[in-house]
Design an enzyme around this catalytic site. Structure first.
Site, PDB file in Angstrom:
ATOM      1  N   THR A   1      67.776  -9.530  90.737  1.00  0.00           N
ATOM      2  CA  THR A   1      68.903 -10.330  90.602  1.00  0.00           C
ATOM      3  C   THR A   1      68.383 -11.754  91.045  1.00  0.00           C
ATOM      4  OG1 THR A   1      70.493  -8.728  91.177  1.00  0.00           O
ATOM      5  CG2 THR A   1      71.310 -11.087  91.686  1.00  0.00           C
TER       6      THR A   1
ATOM      7  N   TYR B   1      75.920 -10.120  85.495  1.00  0.00           N
ATOM      8  CA  TYR B   1      74.753 -10.842  84.854  1.00  0.00           C
ATOM      9  C   TYR B   1      73.676  -9.780  84.424  1.00  0.00           C
ATOM     10  CZ  TYR B   1      73.248  -9.485  89.497  1.00  0.00           C
ATOM     11  OH  TYR B   1      72.802  -8.701  90.326  1.00  0.00           O
TER      12      TYR B   1
ATOM     13  N   SER C   1      65.097  -3.514  89.602  1.00  0.00           N
ATOM     14  CA  SER C   1      64.634  -2.676  90.624  1.00  0.00           C
ATOM     15  C   SER C   1      65.026  -1.410  90.428  1.00  0.00           C
ATOM     16  CB  SER C   1      64.636  -3.109  91.872  1.00  0.00           C
ATOM     17  OG  SER C   1      66.054  -3.111  92.245  1.00  0.00           O
TER      18      SER C   1
ATOM     19  N   THR D   1      67.401  -5.848  94.554  1.00  0.00           N
ATOM     20  CA  THR D   1      67.708  -5.130  95.857  1.00  0.00           C
ATOM     21  C   THR D   1      67.933  -3.838  95.784  1.00  0.00           C
ATOM     22  OG1 THR D   1      70.099  -5.911  95.252  1.00  0.00           O
ATOM     23  CG2 THR D   1      68.889  -7.447  96.594  1.00  0.00           C
ATOM     24  N   ASP D   2      68.277  -3.102  94.782  1.00  0.00           N
ATOM     25  CA  ASP D   2      68.867  -1.955  94.571  1.00  0.00           C
ATOM     26  C   ASP D   2      67.838  -1.005  94.982  1.00  0.00           C
ATOM     27  OD1 ASP D   2      71.087  -2.561  93.442  1.00  0.00           O
ATOM     28  OD2 ASP D   2      70.418  -1.692  91.208  1.00  0.00           O
TER      29      ASP D   2
ATOM     30  N   LYS E   1      70.045  -1.267 101.885  1.00  0.00           N
ATOM     31  CA  LYS E   1      71.292  -1.877 101.342  1.00  0.00           C
ATOM     32  C   LYS E   1      72.625  -0.946 101.603  1.00  0.00           C
ATOM     33  CE  LYS E   1      72.665  -3.675  96.865  1.00  0.00           C
ATOM     34  NZ  LYS E   1      72.276  -3.952  95.468  1.00  0.00           N
TER      35      LYS E   1
ATOM     36  N   GLU F   1      72.018  22.506 113.392  1.00  0.00           N
ATOM     37  CA  GLU F   1      72.547  22.837 111.883  1.00  0.00           C
ATOM     38  C   GLU F   1      71.734  23.751 111.495  1.00  0.00           C
ATOM     39  OE1 GLU F   1      75.505  21.582 111.195  1.00  0.00           O
ATOM     40  OE2 GLU F   1      75.665  20.122 112.338  1.00  0.00           O
TER      41      GLU F   1
END
Length: 348
Positions: free
Chosen positions: A32, A46, A79, A112-113, A185, A305
């Protein structure tokens, strides 16, 4: 000769001052921060990876007051399209640059992904104490209140700072300095997208760093992994859990021949009763099983667990599934002993 005649010309003095500044290399990969929208109103819709690195830097003349900056276009992709091949190529370039005496640090512009994954990978495989700074933006440069220019200026400022040395790979976004090991993120449409459950390392404000904590997990010069020794990464995949989940994904991944499966479980890395036998079958056939959680904060407790000792499973500690995949793949370049893999998760 008068004193005035002996003084260097202003342009010469400026050039001399510039050469004394630290040399920072900006490696551009797209994302981006290199994106463009159809209008100033397009902050979320975009096209990513449109603007080359030379134009990014030309649009930010203020960086010349901070460092002597050069740029390289390594990739020009969004990305989410990164693969292991791009990870390896980028890391090898970062390693080669930081071996050069004249390079003080590296900034990587990145979508950023998957920035947190690339940053964590660099944090683990680069044998240098020089700053490695990941940076991106949540809005393209064409948008009103675009965040990319200030993010990039801050990233270069941090990379040029002596006090950033030895802290491993960093993510600088929204005025905050995070260790790439912790940052994730967590917001997909706001400028405060990157957060760390243990808090940022510090902030950068008007070119000055303010530090509040240090990373304590092993990284860079203290890491047992070195990109110079790695030519490929073993296949590691993630199986996501949810209510009513079927064993289809686990079975398909196992049949594909992956070396390890990271199970992104609910809560404390919980595994549904119908999935446990499927994972145990795979473990008996040599596939490593890493139990992680889809919950963004907290950490997975071993033998809670699920009886991890009995099943010969590994827990991902506080690493999210995508970072657990990165660390598992690197660990597999050293061997496939589960005790060693668990040690690695505790230490990194």
């Amino acid at each position: 000769m008068t004193a005035q005649a002996r003084s260097p010309a202003p342009a010469t003095a400026q050039a001399a001052a510039q050469t004394q500044k630290p040399h920072i290399v900006v490696l551009a990969t797209g994302g981006t921060i290199a994106g463009a929208g159809a209008s100033a109103m397009n902050s979320a819709s975009y096209t990513a990876a449109k603007v080359p690195v030379d134009k990014l830097l030309a649009g930010l003349p203020e960086v010349q007051n901070v460092a002597r900056v050069s740029g390289e276009q390594v990739f020009q992709i969004a990305s989410e399209s990164f693969t292991n091949a791009e990870l390896l190529e980028l890391a090898k370039r970062v390693s080669a640059l930081l071996k050069q005496d004249e390079v003080a640090g590296v900034v990587v512009t990145h979508g950023t992904d998957t920035m947190e994954e690339t940053g964590f990978f660099l944090n683990l495989v680069i044998d240098s104490d020089k700053p490695i700074v990941m940076v991106g933006s949540m809005r393209p440069g064409t948008a009103i209140s675009a965040d990319g220019a200030l993010n990039l200026l801050n990233a270069i400022s941090v990379a040029a700072s002596e006090d950033a040395r030895g802290k491993g790979a960093l993510i600088v976004m929204n005025d905050e300095i995070h260790t790439a090991r912790d940052a994730a993120k967590l917001v997909n449409i706001k400028t405060n997208a990157f957060q760390s459950q243990w808090g940022p390392l510090g902030m950068v404000v008007e070119g000055r760093n303010y530090w509040f904590r240090d990373p304590v997990k092993r990284h860079t010069t203290d890491s047992e992994f070195n990109i110079d020794d790695i030519t490929e990464l073993p296949a590691v995949e993630i199986a996501y859990s949810y209510g009513n989940v079927a064993p289809t994904a686990v079975q398909a991944l196992g049949a594909s021949g992956v070396k390890a499966i990271v199970h992104a479980g609910t809560g404390n890395g919980s595994v549904p009763n119908r999935i446990v036998p499927e994972l145990n079958k795979l473990r008996e056939n040599g596939t490593l099983i890493v139990r992680s959680s889809r919950v963004p904060a907290g950490f997975v407790l071993r033998n809670a667990e699920q009886p991890d000792d009995q099943y010969d499973w590994v827990v991902a500690h506080d690493l999210n599934p995508q970072k657990a995949r990165i660390l598992t793949a690197l660990a597999l370049t050293k061997g496939n002993d589960t005790k060693e893999l668990q040690r690695i998760f505790w230490e990194y």
